[in-house]
Structures are given as structure tokens and as C-alpha cells.
Design a protein around this motif. Structure first.
Motif, PDB file in Angstrom:
ATOM      1  N   GLY A 178       0.796  -1.226   0.000  1.00  0.00           N
ATOM      2  CA  GLY A 178       0.000   0.000   0.000  1.00  0.00           C
ATOM      3  C   GLY A 178       0.823   1.267   0.000  1.00  0.00           C
ATOM      4  N   ARG A 179       2.037   1.189  -0.498  1.00  0.00           N
ATOM      5  CA  ARG A 179       2.913   2.372  -0.475  1.00  0.00           C
ATOM      6  C   ARG A 179       2.249   3.576  -1.125  1.00  0.00           C
ATOM      7  N   GLY A 180       1.711   3.411  -2.323  1.00  0.00           N
ATOM      8  CA  GLY A 180       1.129   4.542  -3.032  1.00  0.00           C
ATOM      9  C   GLY A 180      -0.071   5.121  -2.319  1.00  0.00           C
ATOM     10  N   GLU A 181      -1.013   4.264  -1.925  1.00  0.00           N
ATOM     11  CA  GLU A 181      -2.235   4.749  -1.283  1.00  0.00           C
ATOM     12  C   GLU A 181      -1.950   5.422   0.056  1.00  0.00           C
ATOM     13  N   LEU A 182      -1.062   4.818   0.829  1.00  0.00           N
ATOM     14  CA  LEU A 182      -0.803   5.356   2.158  1.00  0.00           C
ATOM     15  C   LEU A 182       0.096   6.589   2.110  1.00  0.00           C
ATOM     16  N   THR A 183       1.000   6.646   1.149  1.00  0.00           N
ATOM     17  CA  THR A 183       1.792   7.860   0.974  1.00  0.00           C
ATOM     18  C   THR A 183       0.893   9.028   0.592  1.00  0.00           C
ATOM     19  N   ASP A 184      -0.048   8.784  -0.317  1.00  0.00           N
ATOM     20  CA  ASP A 184      -0.995   9.831  -0.707  1.00  0.00           C
ATOM     21  C   ASP A 184      -1.875  10.247   0.472  1.00  0.00           C
ATOM     22  N   ALA A 185      -2.287   9.284   1.286  1.00  0.00           N
ATOM     23  CA  ALA A 185      -3.138   9.607   2.438  1.00  0.00           C
ATOM     24  C   ALA A 185      -2.386  10.463   3.455  1.00  0.00           C
ATOM     25  N   VAL A 186      -1.120  10.146   3.713  1.00  0.00           N
ATOM     26  CA  VAL A 186      -0.323  10.952   4.648  1.00  0.00           C
ATOM     27  C   VAL A 186      -0.121  12.359   4.097  1.00  0.00           C
ATOM     28  N   ALA A 187       0.096  12.465   2.777  1.00  0.00           N
ATOM     29  CA  ALA A 187       0.240  13.789   2.164  1.00  0.00           C
ATOM     30  C   ALA A 187      -1.068  14.579   2.268  1.00  0.00           C
ATOM     31  N   HIS A 188      -2.180  13.904   2.103  1.00  0.00           N
ATOM     32  CA  HIS A 188      -3.488  14.554   2.246  1.00  0.00           C
ATOM     33  C   HIS A 188      -3.655  15.085   3.672  1.00  0.00           C
ATOM     34  N   ALA A 189      -3.252  14.293   4.655  1.00  0.00           N
ATOM     35  CA  ALA A 189      -3.333  14.744   6.048  1.00  0.00           C
ATOM     36  C   ALA A 189      -2.431  15.952   6.284  1.00  0.00           C
ATOM     37  N   ALA A 190      -1.230  15.914   5.731  1.00  0.00           N
ATOM     38  CA  ALA A 190      -0.304  17.041   5.916  1.00  0.00           C
ATOM     39  C   ALA A 190      -0.864  18.311   5.295  1.00  0.00           C
ATOM     40  N   ASP A 191      -1.521  18.179   4.155  1.00  0.00           N
ATOM     41  CA  ASP A 191      -2.133  19.353   3.511  1.00  0.00           C
ATOM     42  C   ASP A 191      -3.210  19.974   4.388  1.00  0.00           C
ATOM     43  N   ARG A 192      -3.793  19.183   5.259  1.00  0.00           N
ATOM     44  CA  ARG A 192      -4.829  19.681   6.175  1.00  0.00           C
ATOM     45  C   ARG A 192      -4.298  19.858   7.590  1.00  0.00           C
ATOM     46  N   PRO A 217      10.217 -10.305   8.700  1.00  0.00           N
ATOM     47  CA  PRO A 217      10.376  -9.285   7.654  1.00  0.00           C
ATOM     48  C   PRO A 217      11.041  -8.030   8.213  1.00  0.00           C
ATOM     49  N   THR A 218      11.646  -7.265   7.336  1.00  0.00           N
ATOM     50  CA  THR A 218      12.389  -6.077   7.779  1.00  0.00           C
ATOM     51  C   THR A 218      11.783  -4.763   7.301  1.00  0.00           C
ATOM     52  N   GLY A 219      10.663  -4.796   6.634  1.00  0.00           N
ATOM     53  CA  GLY A 219      10.035  -3.549   6.195  1.00  0.00           C
ATOM     54  C   GLY A 219      10.425  -3.199   4.774  1.00  0.00           C
ATOM     55  N   PRO A 220      10.086  -1.999   4.281  1.00  0.00           N
ATOM     56  CA  PRO A 220       9.482  -0.895   5.043  1.00  0.00           C
ATOM     57  C   PRO A 220       8.034  -1.175   5.432  1.00  0.00           C
ATOM     58  N   TYR A 221       7.591  -0.423   6.435  1.00  0.00           N
ATOM     59  CA  TYR A 221       6.235  -0.553   6.942  1.00  0.00           C
ATOM     60  C   TYR A 221       5.494   0.765   6.705  1.00  0.00           C
ATOM     61  N   TRP A 222       4.274   0.625   6.256  1.00  0.00           N
ATOM     62  CA  TRP A 222       3.443   1.790   5.940  1.00  0.00           C
ATOM     63  C   TRP A 222       2.291   1.887   6.938  1.00  0.00           C
ATOM     64  N   PRO A 223       1.841   3.092   7.259  1.00  0.00           N
ATOM     65  CA  PRO A 223       2.216   4.388   6.692  1.00  0.00           C
ATOM     66  C   PRO A 223       3.422   5.060   7.342  1.00  0.00           C
ATOM     67  N   ALA A 224       4.114   4.394   8.298  1.00  0.00           N
ATOM     68  CA  ALA A 224       5.217   5.045   8.992  1.00  0.00           C
ATOM     69  C   ALA A 224       6.317   5.490   8.040  1.00  0.00           C
ATOM     70  N   ALA A 225       6.542   4.720   6.955  1.00  0.00           N
ATOM     71  CA  ALA A 225       7.626   5.044   6.033  1.00  0.00           C
ATOM     72  C   ALA A 225       7.280   6.170   5.067  1.00  0.00           C
ATOM     73  N   ALA A 226       6.044   6.626   5.062  1.00  0.00           N
ATOM     74  CA  ALA A 226       5.644   7.704   4.146  1.00  0.00           C
ATOM     75  C   ALA A 226       6.266   9.024   4.565  1.00  0.00           C
ATOM     76  N   PRO A 227       6.699   9.863   3.611  1.00  0.00           N
ATOM     77  CA  PRO A 227       7.258  11.171   3.958  1.00  0.00           C
ATOM     78  C   PRO A 227       6.272  12.000   4.774  1.00  0.00           C
ATOM     79  N   GLY A 228       6.769  12.580   5.863  1.00  0.00           N
ATOM     80  CA  GLY A 228       5.925  13.413   6.712  1.00  0.00           C
ATOM     81  C   GLY A 228       5.325  12.693   7.893  1.00  0.00           C
TER      82      GLY A 228
END
Length: 400
Positions: A178-192, A217-228
């Protein structure tokens, strides 16, 4: 599943806990029931704990919450809990839980437990209190009723929380996809202007996610790995991460996460659990304190403040009191609430007048000392006719 940890507690009713070899422990002690991470098929929902922890939990002392909560308590801040749900009937959260999309039913109990770490209020006879005991909770579902997280649920919950005005968004589970979906969701939260806080490692790894030889497993783990996002790992009561904990993926911040005690989804008793998700709940509570103390800071600035005021270590350790009270640089100036100014050094002044004043003061002081010396020496010299003092008896004066 988290291992049970022996604590001194009050049992209702009193229960003797089984020890090694089937023996019983002292009736004055008992074991808190462990918090389940997930429920297997057919397993009943987590019930009410019959045990209440009456003493202060170790993490409260380590974080210095008594000092931090004299500065802020989270009033006016909403923390979204994206997890298994949060029970609005939990006594320690009464009147402060809003639910969305069926998240008021918490079969597993993990979401209610985490919400208690974030915002549980003090109650008579209980030693458990959240980091931000006056914050409001917005419950959203990020898992199914067995506790299995889902990318679409988590991404949608993050977006919904931000759109509904949550200033801090806690996510209680990790996802390896879910890298793409969760990265976009974190960016959406940051915008707000919402800060997403999430674990940098899973609390436990299901057998189906282990490698061929049982490796984790060693990750990455989402959404923690998303920028922001703010990625959190736990450290134990000894100050280090548990050796048996799953490996974290590039954590930003460490907080207490081992042997944590909090509320359950039913009743007023307590459970115990361990893991990075519980450490992330502590950090989410600290973020709520900062946002209550300095509402002018953005979500990104709150993230930076928590990191810059953390105790230095391999992974910096959360320090809520420092985050609430220290002014780190000029970017933070002017953000303190009225009536609570921070001390600052004045700007450097012109040193010329100061140097001239010091020179004048030195000259006057020297003149006064010289006059005092003369007032003592001159009268004595006159009384002796300006002759040297008489020689002691028994000595011969040199010839004139």
C-alpha cells in the motif's frame, strides 16, 4: 500476543495468579491479562478485565508526565485513532469519543487500549492515565473485526480523520503493502495540517508473514515510512528495544512501548501489552500536548519539535516536557501562548559605550585608592620628619 508481566495490582475480586509449575503467587499480586494483537477465527471478543492497576505505570515516570501535564493536558485537540475501533463506553474516555463508520465496536481491544494510552483520564482507584488526558478521540476503523489491517481502510481513515479536523492521527498497525495509497493519504493529512504517527515495526509477525526459515520481515512498513509521517519504535523498561521485538524500519523517535498498561474495551479493568504500536500511542499523546500548548504550530512543526527536543540516543527518545517548554531556534519564536513567555537572550549591543564606562570607573577607583593611601602615609611621614623607622636594639647602624 504480548506476554503478561507481573505487577502489583488490586484484583476485583482478588485472584491468585498461577506461577511456574502450576503454583500460585502471593495473593497480594496477580497478573494483568495480556492484550491480544489479533483474534483468531472463532475466538471471542476481548472481555472485561477483572484486574485494576492502582500504582503509577513505569512509562509515566520515564516520560515525566507529572511535569508535562502541568504545562498542557491536550484540551481542545482531537486525536484520531485508526485501529480496531474505540469503545465510547470506556469509563476513562467517557464523553470524549466520537466514532465513524462503526468504529465504536472494538472486538479486539487494541484501539481502546491505545486510546487509553493517549487520552485516558485520571480515575479514583486507578493508576493509569493517558499522556493527554483532556484530548478528544475520533475513532476510525483500520482493521477488520479480527484486527487484521487493510490498506484501503487505513488510507480512507487517514483521509477522513484529516477532513474532520483531527490534528493528530494515530495509526495502530503496520502494512507491508500500500505504499502509493498510504503515501498519498499521509500527504493529504499534511495538507490539512494533521500529523500522522505510526509504528515503525509490527507488534508481532503472523506465521504466514515469516520467511522460509522463520526469519522476520524487515520492512518498510506503511504508513510510517511515508514522507511526513512520524515513525516510532519502542524501548523497554531498561531503556533499549526488546531483543525479541520485530526489527524496526528507519524509526524517527523512540518511546516506552514494553509492559504498557491501559484500559480494555469493556469494564474498568486493565490489560498489559508491548510493541511499537503502543510506543506510537505515547508519541501521539505527546503531539496532542504540543498542539494544545502551541496551537499556532503546524503539524510539520510539531513533528520537528518532538524530534529536536528528544533525548539524544541511537534513536532519539521522546521527552514531552522538553517539547512543551524549550525554544529551539528562531523559527519557533512568537508561537508561545499569551501569559507563558519563554526566556530569550537580548540582541548584542554596541560595546563602545560599555568600554568607555568601564575605563572611567577604573580610573575613579584608582584615584580613590591613591588618595586613601596618601591619607595614611603622609601624616606618618611628617611625624617622623620623613626619616626611616628606628632600627631594632642590638644592631649596629652602618657608618654615615
Amino acid at each position: 500476543m504480548a506476554a503478561a508481566v507481573l505487577l502489583t495490582v488490586t484484583a476485583v475480586p482478588a485472584v491468585a495468579a498461577p506461577g511456574a509449575g502450576g503454583r500460585t503467587q502471593d495473593p497480594g499480586t496477580t497478573l494483568l491479562p495480556p492484550l491480544p494483537v489479533r483474534l483468531g477465527d472463532g475466538r471471542p471478543c476481548t472481555g472485561a478485565s477483572k484486574t485494576t492497576a492502582t500504582g503509577a505505570v513505569w512509562s509515566q515516570t520515564v516520560l515525566g508526565l507529572s511535569a508535562a501535564q502541568r504545562v498542557a493536558r491536550g484540551a481542545g485537540v482531537t486525536v484520531a485513532v485508526v485501529d480496531t475501533g474505540v469503545s465510547p463506553n470506556a469509563p476513562a474516555l467517557a464523553g470524549r469519543v466520537t466514532t465513524a463508520a462503526g468504529a465504536g465496536a472494538d472486538c479486539v481491544g487494541h484501539g481502546t487500549f491505545a486510546a487509553g494510552l493517549i487520552a485516558a483520564a485520571e480515575r479514583k482507584g486507578s493508576g493509569v492515565v493517558g499522556v493527554a488526558p483532556e484530548a478528544d478521540v475520533l475513532a476510525l476503523r483500520g482493521t477488520d473485526d479480527r484486527g487484521v489491517p487493510d490498506v484501503a481502510l487505513v488510507a480512507d481513515a487517514i483521509r477522513t480523520a484529516a477532513d474532520r479536523g483531527a490534528q493528530v492521527i494515530y495509526v495502530g498497525h503496520t502494512l507491508r503493502t500500500g505504499r502509493g495509497e498510504l503515501t498519498d493519504a499521509v500527504a493529504h493529512a499534511a495538507d490539512r495540517d494533521a500529523l500522522v504517527v505510526a509504528p515503525a515495526a509490527p507488534d508481532a509477525v503472523p506465521d504466514e508473514e515469516l520467511g522460509p526459515d522463520g526469519e522476520q520481515p524487515t520492512g518498510p512498513y506503511w504508513p510510517a515510512a511515508a514522507p511526513g509521517a512520524l515513525a516510532v519504535v519502542d524501548f523497554g523498561a531498561g531503556g533499549t528495544r526488546q531483543d525479541n521485538a520485530p526489527p524496526a524500519w528507519e524509526p524517527d523517535l523512540a518511546a516506552p512501548g514494553s509492559g504498557m498498561v491501559s484500559i480494555g474495551p469493556r469494564g474498568s479493568g486493565h490489560y498489559i501489552g508491548s510493541g511499537a504500536s503502543l510506543a506510537a500511542a505515547e508519541v501521539a499523546g505527546a503531539a496532542a500536548l504540543v498542539r494544545a500548548r502551541q496551537p499556532g504550530l503546524s503539524g510539520a512543526e510539531v513533528r520537528r519539535r518532538l524530534l529536536e527536543t528528544a533525548y539524544p540516543a541511537d534513536t532519539p527518545r521522546l521527552d514531552p516536557t522538553a517539547a512543551l517548554t524549550l525554544v529551539r531556534d528562531a523559527d519557533d519564536r512568537g508561537t508561545e501562548p499569551a501569559g507563558a513567555p519563554s526566556a530569550r537572550l537580548p540582541a548584542a549591543a554596541d560595546r563602545g559605550p560599555r568600554h568607555r564606562a568601564l575605563a572611567f570607573t577604573g580610573a575613579v577607583t584608582g584615584f580613590v585608592l591613591l588618595m586613601g593611601w596618601a591619607a595614611v602615609v603622609v601624616p606618618r611621614g611628617r611625624s617622623r620628619g620623613w626619616l626611616p623607622p628606628a632600627r631594632p636594639a642590638g644592631r649596629i647602624a652602618p657608618p654615615s
